[in-house]
Design an enzyme around this catalytic site. Sequence first.
Site, mmCIF file in Angstrom:
data_model
loop_
_atom_site.group_PDB
_atom_site.id
_atom_site.type_symbol
_atom_site.label_atom_id
_atom_site.label_comp_id
_atom_site.label_asym_id
_atom_site.label_seq_id
_atom_site.Cartn_x
_atom_site.Cartn_y
_atom_site.Cartn_z
ATOM 1 N N GLU A 15 -10.027 2.531 3.917
ATOM 2 C CA GLU A 15 -9.673 3.731 3.133
ATOM 3 C C GLU A 15 -10.942 4.324 2.490
ATOM 4 O O GLU A 15 -11.160 5.538 2.529
ATOM 5 C CB GLU A 15 -8.651 3.303 2.074
ATOM 6 N N HIS A 72 -7.836 -3.048 4.670
ATOM 7 C CA HIS A 72 -7.186 -1.733 4.627
ATOM 8 C C HIS A 72 -7.843 -0.858 3.558
ATOM 9 O O HIS A 72 -8.193 0.297 3.792
ATOM 10 C CB HIS A 72 -5.689 -1.903 4.345
ATOM 11 N N ASN A 73 -8.030 -1.416 2.380
ATOM 12 C CA ASN A 73 -8.627 -0.638 1.288
ATOM 13 C C ASN A 73 -10.072 -0.259 1.613
ATOM 14 O O ASN A 73 -10.506 0.848 1.304
ATOM 15 C CB ASN A 73 -8.575 -1.425 -0.028
ATOM 16 N N SER A 79 0.827 -1.206 0.000
ATOM 17 C CA SER A 79 0.000 0.000 0.000
ATOM 18 C C SER A 79 0.863 1.258 0.000
ATOM 19 O O SER A 79 1.979 1.261 0.502
ATOM 20 C CB SER A 79 -0.905 0.005 1.228
ATOM 21 N N LYS A 83 -4.915 -6.552 3.518
ATOM 22 C CA LYS A 83 -4.812 -5.442 2.556
ATOM 23 C C LYS A 83 -6.210 -5.037 2.057
ATOM 24 O O LYS A 83 -6.504 -3.851 1.879
ATOM 25 C CB LYS A 83 -3.903 -5.844 1.381
HETATM 26 P P1 NBP Z 1 -1.179 -2.566 -13.574
HETATM 27 O O1 NBP Z 1 -2.198 -3.081 -12.613
HETATM 28 O O2 NBP Z 1 -1.564 -1.538 -14.544
HETATM 29 O O3 NBP Z 1 -0.547 -3.821 -14.365
HETATM 30 C C1 NBP Z 1 0.424 -3.624 -15.317
HETATM 31 C C2 NBP Z 1 1.323 -4.821 -15.412
HETATM 32 O O4 NBP Z 1 0.549 -6.017 -15.583
HETATM 33 C C3 NBP Z 1 2.227 -4.732 -16.640
HETATM 34 O O5 NBP Z 1 3.454 -5.307 -16.299
HETATM 35 C C4 NBP Z 1 1.482 -5.562 -17.668
HETATM 36 O O6 NBP Z 1 2.315 -6.064 -18.666
HETATM 37 C C5 NBP Z 1 0.983 -6.667 -16.791
HETATM 38 N N1 NBP Z 1 -0.114 -7.440 -17.378
HETATM 39 C C6 NBP Z 1 -1.362 -7.073 -17.708
HETATM 40 BR BR1 NBP Z 1 -2.033 -5.370 -17.583
HETATM 41 N N2 NBP Z 1 -2.102 -8.062 -18.198
HETATM 42 C C7 NBP Z 1 -1.286 -9.113 -18.191
HETATM 43 C C8 NBP Z 1 -1.465 -10.458 -18.576
HETATM 44 N N3 NBP Z 1 -2.622 -10.910 -19.023
HETATM 45 N N4 NBP Z 1 -0.411 -11.290 -18.439
HETATM 46 C C9 NBP Z 1 0.750 -10.860 -17.962
HETATM 47 N N5 NBP Z 1 0.985 -9.583 -17.563
HETATM 48 C C10 NBP Z 1 -0.021 -8.726 -17.678
HETATM 49 O O7 NBP Z 1 0.120 -2.055 -12.781
HETATM 50 P P2 NBP Z 1 0.297 -1.267 -11.409
HETATM 51 O O8 NBP Z 1 -0.620 -0.110 -11.301
HETATM 52 O O9 NBP Z 1 1.751 -1.075 -11.270
HETATM 53 O O10 NBP Z 1 -0.181 -2.330 -10.306
HETATM 54 C C11 NBP Z 1 0.432 -3.596 -10.150
HETATM 55 C C12 NBP Z 1 -0.340 -4.375 -9.101
HETATM 56 O O11 NBP Z 1 -0.268 -3.658 -7.852
HETATM 57 C C13 NBP Z 1 -1.822 -4.528 -9.398
HETATM 58 O O12 NBP Z 1 -2.294 -5.738 -8.900
HETATM 59 C C14 NBP Z 1 -2.454 -3.380 -8.648
HETATM 60 O O13 NBP Z 1 -3.816 -3.622 -8.325
HETATM 61 C C15 NBP Z 1 -1.581 -3.333 -7.407
HETATM 62 N N6 NBP Z 1 -1.512 -2.034 -6.727
HETATM 63 C C16 NBP Z 1 -1.484 -0.877 -7.442
HETATM 64 C C17 NBP Z 1 -1.409 0.334 -6.782
HETATM 65 C C18 NBP Z 1 -1.363 1.635 -7.561
HETATM 66 O O14 NBP Z 1 -1.407 2.699 -6.902
HETATM 67 N N7 NBP Z 1 -1.246 1.619 -8.876
HETATM 68 C C19 NBP Z 1 -1.313 0.368 -5.389
HETATM 69 C C20 NBP Z 1 -1.297 -0.841 -4.693
HETATM 70 C C21 NBP Z 1 -1.389 -2.035 -5.377
HETATM 71 P P3 NBP Z 1 2.467 -5.287 -20.069
HETATM 72 O O15 NBP Z 1 3.394 -4.159 -19.822
HETATM 73 O O16 NBP Z 1 3.007 -6.326 -20.957
HETATM 74 O O17 NBP Z 1 1.082 -4.823 -20.459
#
Ligand code: NBP
Length: 498
Positions: free
Chosen positions: A208, A204-205, A147, A201
């Site tokens: 939030e 937590h969300n 988080s 987690k």
């Molecule tokens: P995203 O949730 O946008 O995911 C992007 C990543 O997932 C890229 O590496 C993409 O690869 C890969 N991906 C996807 Br989309 N579909 C795929 C598939 N079918 N097979 C393999 N890879 C795939 O990224 P993020 O915002 O960095 O979040 C990552 C994780 O952390 C998520 O689970 C998210 O819910 C969680 N999270 C996010 C936040 C936030 O603030 N963003 C906070 C806390 C937790 P590609 O580049 O090849 O498309």
Amino acid sequence: MKPKSKVHFIIRLLTCFRKIKADIALIGLAVMGQNLILNMDEKGFVVCAYNRTVSKVKEFLENEAKGTNVIGAESLEDMVSKLQRPRKVMLLVKAGSAVDDFIKQLVPLLTPGDVIIDGGNSEYQDTSRRCLELEKLGLLYVGSGVSGGEEGARHGPSLMPGGHEAAWPIIQPIFQAICAKADGEPCCEWVGDGGAGHFVKMVHNGIEYGDMQLICEAYHIMTALGLSAEQMAEEFGKWNSAELDSFLIEITRDILKYKDNKGYLLERIRDTAGQKGTGKWTAIAALQYGVPVTLIGEAVFSRCLSALKDERVRASTVLKGPTVKPKVDNVPKFLNDIKHALYCAKIVSYAQGFMLMREAASENNWRLNYGGIALMWRGGCIIRSVFLGNIKDAYTSQPQLTNLLLDEFFKNAIAQGQDSWREVVANAFRWGIPVPALSTALSFYDGYRTSKLPANLLQAQRDYFGAHTYELLGQEGKFHHTNWTGTGGNVSASTYQA
Ligand code: NBP
């Protein structure tokens, strides 16, 4: 970017010549993955980066990771060959099938004792299932809540790892080095077996969602009373220096003040809220476990109602509210009442969240450390606040505390603030201002402290139409059925709880 020290430079040379293998691999080079890698690198760990779209690895190494010790991989085989044993592979990819796809591809490349960590927002039951599947193959699986968004990932997130406990000593040095610190202590501890980390987690969300909704309701009342953006910002600023001191109150103050060349931005933002689903999951889990987590439920529904913008606009021209206009004689006093209302409702919301965790822990045999959870949320994450320090103190002094509302500190806080809370909710109702979170928390508080609720009538009704039986006071465990009309039979249903 220049190497930060001689040691950093030597590591870089050795990794170039493959003399040093990476400490951990991280798959997923979107916002969370990239920032977490840079955080790990800064703490001295060698990270191997990989992504489904492999071209992003090169882009990352040539831009954001330039001058660091991060190494890249061109395939999963390449990535695994660059890792120290036991291998640690962390996924930060979209939750759902992407996680299963990567696990499927990794399994033949790893050996027993290696660790796979899922740092995404996975559903906790998926994590429990993956734990069981990988255990059969001798692989250690960790589902970790992460988080704090982009900023947290880069400079210290709150981390909530759970799964196979044997993985904890292997990943602990990295996790506790990169996480946020609160009062010098790491905001990361082992949470429990199976999906426990992702469950915590998820709660937590949900919390939030609740915190944000409460702040929005306070803002709505202030707006209705005619306060200017500056006055509201000043009030939130004041709250941020006392018991409500928190990240969300702080950013609310700053959002209220924010101006661009057209004036205050907030007033021009469309009033429809989005959601990604973790609040909804918390509400669903609450229903499944039978725990009255009413405030988070209302926060989720409030977002749903906000999304009905066009319908609301039409209804606003047709449906009448009360004629009485929002007005108070003593504005500073009423603002102080709103602060108390928010604080009391927040206590109820966290009490409900911890009730849910306690019930899930009992059903899943997790040994959750509630003080440790409060500490994990104390820094690095979106709900970070001084208040979580008070929760940690409550559970540290009484690990078996049945409900936060019964802790001396919180009991006194509500005793002190409840008249204000009732005043605010009553006025909002009189003025026709929706306060679903503030009011449901008050109803919960009143319900929880009521020894005799009207459920006796409810049970009688159920027995009347469905022969569901009832228990008599003082004869618990013995079920009775009455032929209420004289025309029904004497056979009872076998479904007291249905
Ligand atoms: P995203 O949730 O946008 O995911 C992007 C990543 O997932 C890229 O590496 C993409 O690869 C890969 N991906 C996807 Br989309 N579909 C795929 C598939 N079918 N097979 C393999 N890879 C795939 O990224 P993020 O915002 O960095 O979040 C990552 C994780 O952390 C998520 O689970 C998210 O819910 C969680 N999270 C996010 C936040 C936030 O603030 N963003 C906070 C806390 C937790 P590609 O580049 O090849 O498309």
